[in-house]
Design an enzyme around this catalytic site. Structure first.
Site, short mmCIF file in Angstrom:
data_model
loop_
_atom_site.label_atom_id
_atom_site.label_comp_id
_atom_site.label_asym_id
_atom_site.label_seq_id
_atom_site.Cartn_x
_atom_site.Cartn_y
_atom_site.Cartn_z
CB SER A 132 -0.91 0.02 1.22
OG SER A 132 -1.68 1.21 1.23
CE LYS A 186 -2.79 -2.56 -0.50
NZ LYS A 186 -3.74 -2.37 -1.58
CG ASN A 190 -7.10 -1.58 -0.60
OD1 ASN A 190 -6.12 -1.32 0.10
ND2 ASN A 190 -7.00 -1.78 -1.90
#
Length: 486
Positions: A132, A186, A190
């Protein structure tokens, strides 16, 4: 032809993210980076533009693999889906047991679980790593969330630590867990990002429509907020976006951008996964739905004639500062809910897939490099340091005190949004979730009664053990039974 077996790390896929990650790797002491792209022109361009990197360029998979020292380690930075599977197949056919294939793209975690299982049978390590920070983070230091085996982490850990962002003196990377754990975390990152952006957008909309302030004036509000407890990358860039003026029209840029928000799918994955896990992420869900609603202009046009409240008067001038402070507090409270729900989803996923995920470590690696980096994450890290088995993040003393400060303002803001007809779905759902947790008793009891009536789904009682069913189509007596499988 590359020099034989001299690179300790390779990158496949040299679009912007892959190129920047390769440059980041090459800039760190101890790394020699092999690079390969399906179209050789892109590889040549990268090498020519950055001679200082000392890249070892390859124009075939055989050359690329030959340039890697054992255990061979390659990071794939290609589009998720069939492209990723194709590259994995090419590498796996050439790699040997003990070598490492890393997928650094935004893969669905269940795909990563499948790939890891298939590749593991060859003796090769497969690692799904969430990365990220966007293009800037890839170049200057991202937050990295790798899964994979303990064996792979021995080789990969030092490499990833060398390129990760640093926060509070610590690299923003940790071995999240096995197989798909990295891509799962992840994905949740998000999802939280979706919620955070929607909450900020609602705060902007409430201030603009409630006070009449211009985007440039609201940019100053956000810049001020960024000097306090809301300090974060997203608040910072919001101020930048709001003060930007369109060169061709002279209007605020935000007023000439089409109000239809796009999505690449990770928010949807988060909501779908949370539904399957039975874990509420209502804040994230409302953010996803808000983007969906924005993307149906034909429906919005058809709704123009629908009734709404009379146009609300703007906040009186002498009350504007107080209203803006209310919005700030409502934003902070709703943000706590978004993160708490996200960490609940991580804990539920860990239990479902048998991952040993350290929630405190996750909060620490999100403090730098990633899109949701914020001062706020230090408080989350503190909460998990104090109690690693914390059942509910928002109940931690620091956050409980924040709700005590914020909840009256939060309620006023939601009421104002309803009375004025200004949609604030993420603010509203966050408050409803908070009050649902607080409730001594929920109407779920009635839902269970309804389910038992039409489907004999049974229910439990508060006053004795057992599972029960009422004979609704008979004499309405209650019997003890076994749970329904429906």
């Amino acid at each position: 032809m590359p020099e034989s077996a001299s690179a300790n790390i390779g990158v496949v896929g040299l679009a912007v993210m892959g190129s920047n990650l390769a440059r980041n790797l090459a800039s760190r002491e101890g790394n020699t980076v092999a690079v390969f792209n399906r179209s050789p022109e892109r590889t040549r361009t990268l090498v020519e533009e950055h001679p200082e990197a000392g890249f070892i360029a390859a124009e075939s998979y055989d050359e690329f693999v030959a340039s890697l020292a054992k255990p061979r380690t390659a990071i794939i930075m290609v589009q998720a889906g069939k492209g990723t599977d194709a590259v994995i197949s090419e590498l796996a056919s050439r790699f040997e047991p003990g070598d490492i294939i890393v997928d650094g793209g935004n893969a669905l975690f269940t795909d990563t679980i499948r790939r890891e299982r298939e590749v593991r049978e060859t003796g090769i390590n497969f690692v799904g790593a969430g990365i990220s920070g966007g293009e800037e983070g890839a170049l200057n230091g991202p937050s990295i969330m790798p899964g994979g085996s303990d064996e792979s982490w021995i080789t990969l850990g030092p490499i990833l630590k060398s390129i990760a962002a640093v926060a509070e003196g610590e690299p923003c990377v940790t071995h999240v867990g096995h197989d798909g754990a990295g891509h799962f975390v992840k994905m949740i990152h998000n999802g939280i990002e979706y919620a955070d952006m929607q909450l900020i957008a609602e705060a902007y909309d409430l201030i603009r429509r409630g006070t009449g302030k211009s985007p440039a004036e609201i940019a100053e509000v956000f810049a001020e907020w960024n000097r306090g407890e809301l300090e974060s990358y997203l608040i910072e860039i919001t101020a930048e976006v709001l003060k930007q003026v369109d060169a061709s029209t002279g209007e605020p840029l935000v007023d000439v951008i089409l109000d239809e928000a796009g999505s690449k799918g990770t928010g949807v994955w988060t909501v779908q996964t949370a539904l399957a896990l039975g874990t509420p992420v209502s804040n994230i869900a409302e953010a996803v739905f808000a983007r969906g609603l924005s993307s149906h202009p034909e429906q919005r046009a058809a709704a123009k004639g629908l009734a709404g409240p009379d146009e609300a008067e703007r906040i009186p001038a002498d009350q504007v500062d107080a209203f803006i402070e209310d919005v700030r507090l409502a934003l902070y409270a709703s943000k706590i809910v978004a993160y708490s729900q996200g960490f609940d989803a991580i804990r539920a996923g860990a239990a479902e897939y048998d991952w040993n995920i350290d929630l405190g470590a996750i909060s620490k690696i999100w403090r730098g490099g990633c899109i949701i980096r914020a001062q706020f994450l230090n408080r989350i890290a503190d909460a998990y340091d104090e109690n690693p088995n914390l059942d509910l993040l928002l109940s931690a003393p620091y956050f409980a005190e924040a709700f005590t400060r914020a909840q009256a303002a939060w309620r006023r803001v939601v009421v104002r949004s309803v009375e004025a007809g200004i949609p604030a779905p993420a603010f509203s759902s966050s408050l409803a979730y908070y009050d649902g947790l607080r409730a001594d008793r929920l109407p779920a009891a009635l839902v269970q009664g309804q389910r038992d009536f039409f489907g004999a789904h049974t229910y439990k009682r508060i006053d004795k053990e057992g599972v029960f069913h009422t004979l609704w189509s008979g004499d309405h007596t209650e019997i003890e039974t076994t749970p329904s499988s429906h």
